[in-house]
Scaffold this active site. Structure first.
Site, PDB file in Angstrom:
ATOM      1  N   TYR A 479       0.850  -1.209   0.000  1.00 44.40           N
ATOM      2  CA  TYR A 479       0.000   0.000   0.000  1.00 44.40           C
ATOM      3  C   TYR A 479       0.877   1.247   0.000  1.00 44.40           C
ATOM      4  O   TYR A 479       0.957   1.954  -0.965  1.00 44.40           O
ATOM      5  CB  TYR A 479      -0.956  -0.014   1.194  1.00 44.40           C
ATOM      6  CG  TYR A 479      -1.946   1.125   1.156  1.00 44.40           C
ATOM      7  CD1 TYR A 479      -3.054   1.070   0.322  1.00 44.40           C
ATOM      8  CD2 TYR A 479      -1.769   2.264   1.939  1.00 44.40           C
ATOM      9  CE1 TYR A 479      -3.962   2.122   0.266  1.00 44.40           C
ATOM     10  CE2 TYR A 479      -2.670   3.317   1.898  1.00 44.40           C
ATOM     11  CZ  TYR A 479      -3.764   3.246   1.065  1.00 44.40           C
ATOM     12  OH  TYR A 479      -4.649   4.293   1.016  1.00 44.40           O
ATOM     13  N   SER A 559      -6.414   0.815  -4.443  1.00 46.34           N
ATOM     14  CA  SER A 559      -6.538   2.242  -4.171  1.00 46.34           C
ATOM     15  C   SER A 559      -5.164   2.906  -4.341  1.00 46.34           C
ATOM     16  O   SER A 559      -4.584   2.872  -5.420  1.00 46.34           O
ATOM     17  CB  SER A 559      -7.117   2.455  -2.769  1.00 46.34           C
ATOM     18  OG  SER A 559      -7.534   3.777  -2.592  1.00 46.34           O
ATOM     19  N   ASP A 642     -17.722   3.409  -7.857  1.00 45.88           N
ATOM     20  CA  ASP A 642     -16.646   3.896  -6.995  1.00 45.88           C
ATOM     21  C   ASP A 642     -16.641   5.419  -7.034  1.00 45.88           C
ATOM     22  O   ASP A 642     -16.253   6.030  -8.030  1.00 45.88           O
ATOM     23  CB  ASP A 642     -15.295   3.344  -7.468  1.00 45.88           C
ATOM     24  CG  ASP A 642     -14.185   3.574  -6.449  1.00 45.88           C
ATOM     25  OD1 ASP A 642     -14.346   4.455  -5.585  1.00 45.88           O
ATOM     26  OD2 ASP A 642     -13.162   2.882  -6.516  1.00 45.88           O
ATOM     27  N   HIS A 677     -15.799   1.301  -3.989  1.00 42.01           N
ATOM     28  CA  HIS A 677     -14.359   1.220  -3.752  1.00 42.01           C
ATOM     29  C   HIS A 677     -13.959  -0.069  -3.038  1.00 42.01           C
ATOM     30  O   HIS A 677     -12.801  -0.457  -3.071  1.00 42.01           O
ATOM     31  CB  HIS A 677     -13.917   2.430  -2.935  1.00 42.01           C
ATOM     32  CG  HIS A 677     -12.446   2.690  -2.970  1.00 42.01           C
ATOM     33  ND1 HIS A 677     -11.756   2.935  -4.134  1.00 42.01           N
ATOM     34  CD2 HIS A 677     -11.522   2.725  -1.974  1.00 42.01           C
ATOM     35  CE1 HIS A 677     -10.474   3.134  -3.858  1.00 42.01           C
ATOM     36  NE2 HIS A 677     -10.308   2.996  -2.558  1.00 42.01           N
TER      37      HIS A 677
END
Length: 711
Positions: A479, A559, A642, A677
């Site tokens: 991430y 993301s 999203d 999302h």
């Protein structure tokens, strides 16, 4: 585009699917060029930003037809989906919380699309259903979001969202009768912060709906803080605080346990820094007053005794500390440190005031420890944890005598514990039974050097007795942003991957909060490339240590992690055997022009600034793809609802990638309909998506499922 042309595009896609080798739908290019500080940048797929047009809908259908044909043609997919379904099918309990005489907790019997909310007055009794989202939609896409209870537990404010969108409605339910009151916040970006101590009403924030575009893509600014009194029209709600001179300011609010203070937090985008304003609720005519308003650090009120507030902050302590601050003496020189910054790289991750003591969660090399302190900051004890994993919870009220927390790891489903403060002992409260053998796998933490020599932690999970011969299919996840730490957590999908013979690796990249403020800052703005270097170095380490090799190595992230995967794939296409970018931020020049994307400027640069534009162009996934390059097999995933990272990011990226691909590897997109999302995604959709991703890896990493897989 005319409707007839739209239909022709869809029909053409059907014909293309049947062809071999793989042929992608033709994506129309438009003559769109932007001028960024004197530099011309083409954006030929700008039309895909209109995610409600007939042309975009036909394009989505065409892309899904190609992907569906490819994925459904993988022989192992059905077995993978069947195994995922079995692994998902276990009872899931959320940690109980208590208000008044009521305990509430979430429960899912196994394969229900959404978890239910239960209420009971005795934890030995399962209680009754307080709210079941599964009955609110036919396809399971209506999900329960936040819940906020009154002090006495009589009323619950709760939010619902459709299709995983951030947009929500809020309702109020009587806990005793299970019936809703007439009070309701209409669809919008709403958030309820807390109730008045007497339960007469609640504080909430709301953005005005955009006027220029759809609520799923329009920009949200000028947040306001209101108070709603139960039984009165919303039109009469009082504006408690707003700043029309600061459209980027966002607010959150809560009431102290003694009911005397309204604590208002002001944030700017996703910046970790904050301001605190106070309002004296004992005086009806009191105004909102600035208190900690320098916007120089993180500030969170943990509790208070009168005018003395206990505040968690990283001011003067990059890895966090707890201080006592008097209302009239906000300057740091007047603060009293109760829990100081930890030694070495230890991070104080958070503090709660429960059972009249401080429960502090420490993060040590990305692993959690919980320590209890008295109100003067004296250490009482450390809570013993069962292994390498993550602790969740340990919150509660000051008057509570017990606390609940969960412990989880990659090979350990979340087990709930009840901690009794009078005895200092923990006992298992809920332990799930999942159809796999946790003892067959091992979890360990390793460290490797990044490009600049920085020591990076990484968690590895695999079957015991793994042969380091370079032939193990390996999935590297990351991430690296927004001050979010990586930590071990259980996933049925991860277990399926491990049973398929895979290695699962998660790197603790810079940009997160694993080592505090400096670790975060080392991975944002002009330091963003560090994050990509950390991830690439993790891949190189896995190959060097013979866990895997390039043809067997896949990378995955969602993301901001989707941005990570896209950027690394564009920078080092020869390093990876497959990539799975999910709901990624791919167009770094225009991310701030949609919904709440502007908030991310706290971590990213912005193309409105010349220096920011130049730096973003060095790593923006959409703009660093090069025609003729042999890119690895790629399956992009996104959702058509999203409203956080709008699907245009993924749409434009895959259209560009398909046009640029210089090799034979498939580059596909999977666009989930009526999904957002990720939060609130129904169980059925989660399983189907993972089955597609794992099947894609089986085919493109040359995997052979073990004979005993799924048995």
């Amino acid at each position: 585009m005319s409707l007839s042309r739209t239909c022709l595009l869809a029909l053409a896609a059907t014909a293309l699917v049947a062809q071999s080798p793989l042929v992608y739908p033709v994506t129309r290019k438009a003559d769109v060029v932007d001028d960024y500080h004197g530099t011309k940048v083409a954006d030929p797929y700008r039309w895909l930003e209109d995610d409600r047009s007939a042309e975009t809908a036909a394009w989505v259908e065409a892309q899904n037809r190609v992907s569906r044909s490819y994925l459904d043609g993988i022989p192992e997919r059905k077995a993978i989906e069947a195994r995922l379904t079995r692994l998902w099918d276990y009872e899931k309990y959320g940690a109980p919380s208590k208000r008044g005489k009521y305990y509430t907790y979430t429960y899912n019997s196994g394969l229900q699309n959404q978890g239910l909310l239960y209420v009971t007055t005795d934890l030995k009794d399962k209680g009754r259903v307080l709210l079941d989202p599964n009955g609110l939609s036919t396809d399971g896409t209506m999900s329960l979001g936040g819940t906020v209870f009154t002090e006495d537990g009589r009323f619950m404010a709760y939010s619902l969202s459709k299709g995983g969108a951030d947009l929500n409605i809020w309702k109020v339910r009587s806990v005793e009768t299970g019936q809703d009151l007439p009070d309701e916040l209409p669809l919008g970006r709403n958030g309820v912060g807390g109730w008045a101590k007497d339960g007469s009403g609640f504080y909430y924030t709301r953005y005005p709906l955009p006027k220029d575009r759809s609520a799923l893509t329009g920009v949200f600014k000028n947040q306001q803080l209101f108070f709603h009194k139960l039984g009165t029209p919303l039109a009469q709600d009082a504006v408690i605080y707003e700043r029309t001179d600061q459209p980027d300011w966002g607010f959150g609010a809560g009431v102290t346990d003694d009911g005397k203070w309204l604590v208002i937090y002001q944030n700017q985008g996703t910046d970790r820094r904050s301001r605190i304003f106070l309002r004296d609720l004992t005086r009806p005519d009191a105004k909102v007053e600035p208190w900690l308003d320098k916007f120089d650090a993180t500030y969170r009120v943990v509790g208070n005794d009168g005018d003395t507030f206990y505040v968690f902050t990283d001011q003067g302590a990059a890895r966090g500390r707890l201080v006592a601050i008097q209302r009239g003496k906000p300057e740091p020189r007047d603060w009293k440190t109760l829990i100081p910054e930890g030694p070495g790289r230890d991070v104080l991750g958070g503090v709660s005031l429960v059972a009249n003591r401080f429960a502090a969660t420490w993060r040590i090399d990305a692993l959690n420890k919980v320590r209890l302190y008295d109100l003067k900051g004296k250490l009482e004890r450390e809570i013993a944890l069962p292994g390498v994993g993550s602790l969740m919870g340990f919150g509660g009220r000051r008057e509570d005598t017990e606390a609940f927390y969960g412990f989880t790891s990659y090979n350990l489903p979340t087990t709930l514990y009840r901690y009794e403060f009078s005895t200092g002992k923990s006992e298992v409260f809920r332990q799930p039974k999942v159809a796999f053998d946790p003892a067959a796998f091992e979890v360990k933490e390793v460290f490797y050097a990044s490009k600049d020599g920085t020591k990076i932690p990484m968690f590895l999970t695999h079957r015991k007795g793994l042969k380091l011969d370079g032939q193990n299919p390996t999935l590297l996840y990351g991430y690296g942003g927004f001050n979010v730490p990586a930590s071990p957590r259980f996933s049925s999908a991860t277990v399926a991957w491990l049973e398929m013979g895979g290695v699962f690796a998660e790197a603790c990249l810079r940009g997160g909060s694993e080592y505090g403020r400096e670790w975060h800052e080392a991975g944002k703005h002009k330091n963003k490339q560090n994050v990509f270097d950390d991830f690439i170095a993790a891949a190189e380490w896995l190959i060097k240590e013979r866990y895997t090799t390039t043809p067997k190595l896949a990378i995955h992230g969602g993301s901001n992690g989707g941005l990570l995967v896209g950027a690394c794939m564009a920078q080092r296409p020869e390093l990876f055997g497959a990539t799975l970018p999910a709901v990624g931020v791919m167009d770094m020049l225009r991310y701030h022009k949609f919904t709440i994307g502007w908030m991310w400027k706290s971590d990213y640069d912005c193309s409105d600034d010349q220096a920011g534009f130049k730096y973003l162009m060095t790593y923006s996934p959409l703009h660093t793809l090069k025609p003729g390059v042999k890119y690895p097999p790629t399956l992009v995933t996104t959702g058509d609802h999203d409203d956080r990272v709008v699907p245009a990011h993924s749409h434009k990226f895959i259209a560009t990638l398909q046009a640029a691909q210089g090799g034979p590897a498939p580059v596909l997109t999977r666009i989930e309909t009526n999904a957002g999302h990720g939060a609130g995604k129904p169980t059925t959709k989660q399983i189907a998506e993972r089955a597609d991703q794992w099947a894609f890896l089986v085919k493109n990493l040359g995997m052979k499922l073990p004979a005993a897989f799924g048995q």
